[in-house]
Design a protein around this motif. Structure first.
Motif, PDB file in Angstrom:
ATOM      1  N   VAL A   1      61.635 -45.461  25.558  1.00  0.00           N
ATOM      2  CA  VAL A   1      60.366 -45.950  26.086  1.00  0.00           C
ATOM      3  C   VAL A   1      59.674 -44.869  26.904  1.00  0.00           C
ATOM      4  O   VAL A   1      58.469 -44.679  26.825  1.00  0.00           O
ATOM      5  N   ASP A   2      60.418 -44.123  27.689  1.00  0.00           N
ATOM      6  CA  ASP A   2      59.844 -43.125  28.578  1.00  0.00           C
ATOM      7  C   ASP A   2      59.559 -41.797  27.892  1.00  0.00           C
ATOM      8  O   ASP A   2      58.822 -40.984  28.420  1.00  0.00           O
ATOM      9  N   ARG A   3      60.128 -41.567  26.747  1.00  0.00           N
ATOM     10  CA  ARG A   3      60.007 -40.282  26.079  1.00  0.00           C
ATOM     11  C   ARG A   3      58.709 -40.219  25.285  1.00  0.00           C
ATOM     12  O   ARG A   3      58.445 -41.065  24.437  1.00  0.00           O
ATOM     13  N   PRO A   4      57.863 -39.204  25.526  1.00  0.00           N
ATOM     14  CA  PRO A   4      56.635 -39.069  24.735  1.00  0.00           C
ATOM     15  C   PRO A   4      56.955 -38.571  23.329  1.00  0.00           C
ATOM     16  O   PRO A   4      57.949 -37.880  23.107  1.00  0.00           O
ATOM     17  N   ARG A   5      56.094 -38.944  22.399  1.00  0.00           N
ATOM     18  CA  ARG A   5      56.288 -38.495  21.025  1.00  0.00           C
ATOM     19  C   ARG A   5      55.917 -37.022  20.906  1.00  0.00           C
ATOM     20  O   ARG A   5      55.005 -36.557  21.572  1.00  0.00           O
ATOM     21  N   PRO A   6      56.604 -36.279  20.032  1.00  0.00           N
ATOM     22  CA  PRO A   6      56.223 -34.881  19.812  1.00  0.00           C
ATOM     23  C   PRO A   6      54.826 -34.793  19.208  1.00  0.00           C
ATOM     24  O   PRO A   6      54.328 -35.745  18.598  1.00  0.00           O
ATOM     25  N   ILE A   7      54.189 -33.632  19.358  1.00  0.00           N
ATOM     26  CA  ILE A   7      52.816 -33.459  18.876  1.00  0.00           C
ATOM     27  C   ILE A   7      52.759 -33.518  17.346  1.00  0.00           C
ATOM     28  O   ILE A   7      51.719 -33.792  16.773  1.00  0.00           O
ATOM     29  N   GLU A   8      53.881 -33.273  16.666  1.00  0.00           N
ATOM     30  CA  GLU A   8      53.879 -33.300  15.206  1.00  0.00           C
ATOM     31  C   GLU A   8      53.683 -34.711  14.668  1.00  0.00           C
ATOM     32  O   GLU A   8      53.305 -34.895  13.525  1.00  0.00           O
ATOM     33  N   GLU A   9      53.969 -35.711  15.480  1.00  0.00           N
ATOM     34  CA  GLU A   9      53.859 -37.086  15.035  1.00  0.00           C
ATOM     35  C   GLU A   9      52.491 -37.647  15.383  1.00  0.00           C
ATOM     36  O   GLU A   9      51.884 -37.274  16.367  1.00  0.00           O
ATOM     37  N   GLY A  10      52.040 -38.566  14.584  1.00  0.00           N
ATOM     38  CA  GLY A  10      50.804 -39.267  14.885  1.00  0.00           C
ATOM     39  C   GLY A  10      49.561 -38.448  14.579  1.00  0.00           C
ATOM     40  O   GLY A  10      49.612 -37.445  13.879  1.00  0.00           O
ATOM     41  N   PRO A  11      48.451 -38.895  15.115  1.00  0.00           N
ATOM     42  CA  PRO A  11      47.172 -38.261  14.800  1.00  0.00           C
ATOM     43  C   PRO A  11      46.909 -36.980  15.584  1.00  0.00           C
ATOM     44  O   PRO A  11      45.882 -36.349  15.403  1.00  0.00           O
ATOM     45  N   TYR A  12      47.839 -36.581  16.466  1.00  0.00           N
ATOM     46  CA  TYR A  12      47.596 -35.417  17.305  1.00  0.00           C
ATOM     47  C   TYR A  12      47.465 -34.132  16.490  1.00  0.00           C
ATOM     48  O   TYR A  12      46.663 -33.271  16.822  1.00  0.00           O
ATOM     49  N   LEU A  13      48.256 -33.985  15.457  1.00  0.00           N
ATOM     50  CA  LEU A  13      48.210 -32.785  14.628  1.00  0.00           C
ATOM     51  C   LEU A  13      46.852 -32.653  13.957  1.00  0.00           C
ATOM     52  O   LEU A  13      46.239 -31.591  13.995  1.00  0.00           O
ATOM     53  N   LEU A  14      46.370 -33.724  13.369  1.00  0.00           N
ATOM     54  CA  LEU A  14      45.078 -33.684  12.698  1.00  0.00           C
ATOM     55  C   LEU A  14      43.941 -33.471  13.684  1.00  0.00           C
ATOM     56  O   LEU A  14      42.995 -32.734  13.410  1.00  0.00           O
ATOM     57  N   THR A  15      44.044 -34.083  14.864  1.00  0.00           N
ATOM     58  CA  THR A  15      43.008 -33.912  15.886  1.00  0.00           C
ATOM     59  C   THR A  15      42.935 -32.458  16.341  1.00  0.00           C
ATOM     60  O   THR A  15      41.851 -31.893  16.448  1.00  0.00           O
ATOM     61  N   LEU A  16      44.074 -31.855  16.602  1.00  0.00           N
ATOM     62  CA  LEU A  16      44.093 -30.459  17.023  1.00  0.00           C
ATOM     63  C   LEU A  16      43.544 -29.558  15.922  1.00  0.00           C
ATOM     64  O   LEU A  16      42.767 -28.636  16.187  1.00  0.00           O
ATOM     65  N   PHE A  17      43.933 -29.820  14.681  1.00  0.00           N
ATOM     66  CA  PHE A  17      43.444 -29.023  13.556  1.00  0.00           C
ATOM     67  C   PHE A  17      41.920 -29.131  13.440  1.00  0.00           C
ATOM     68  O   PHE A  17      41.229 -28.117  13.309  1.00  0.00           O
TER      69      PHE A  17
END
Length: 76
Positions: free
Chosen positions: A8-24
């Motif tokens: 619950v406390d651990r954030p997801r890595p940037i590779e997961e979810g929409p973060y990769l596409l947003t950064l790109f």
């Protein structure tokens, strides 16, 4: 015990979810803006070069993460 699950406390890595596409997409938009300003403004040709470098870096970043994520999704 602290009463909370470690997941619950651990954030997801940037590779997961929409973060990769947003950064790109952010990097591509920045490259386009820098390129347009570099072409349109007299004496700011270096911004075009920086825009091209940012675009290439964004493509390499996306390629590395897409290639790496494909290996983790295969199940045997």
């Amino acid at each position: 015990m602290n009463g909370s699950s470690p997941d619950v406390d651990r954030p997801r890595p940037i590779e997961e979810g929409p973060y990769l596409l947003t950064l790109f997409l952010l990097l591509v938009i920045a490259a386009i803006v820098l390129g347009i300003v570099g072409v349109a403004a007299e004496g700011l040709f270096y911004l075009l070069v920086i825009g091209i470098v940012v675009l290439v870096a964004a493509l390499v970043y996306l390629g590395m993460h897409m290639r790496g994520s494909g290996r983790h999704q295969r199940l045997r």
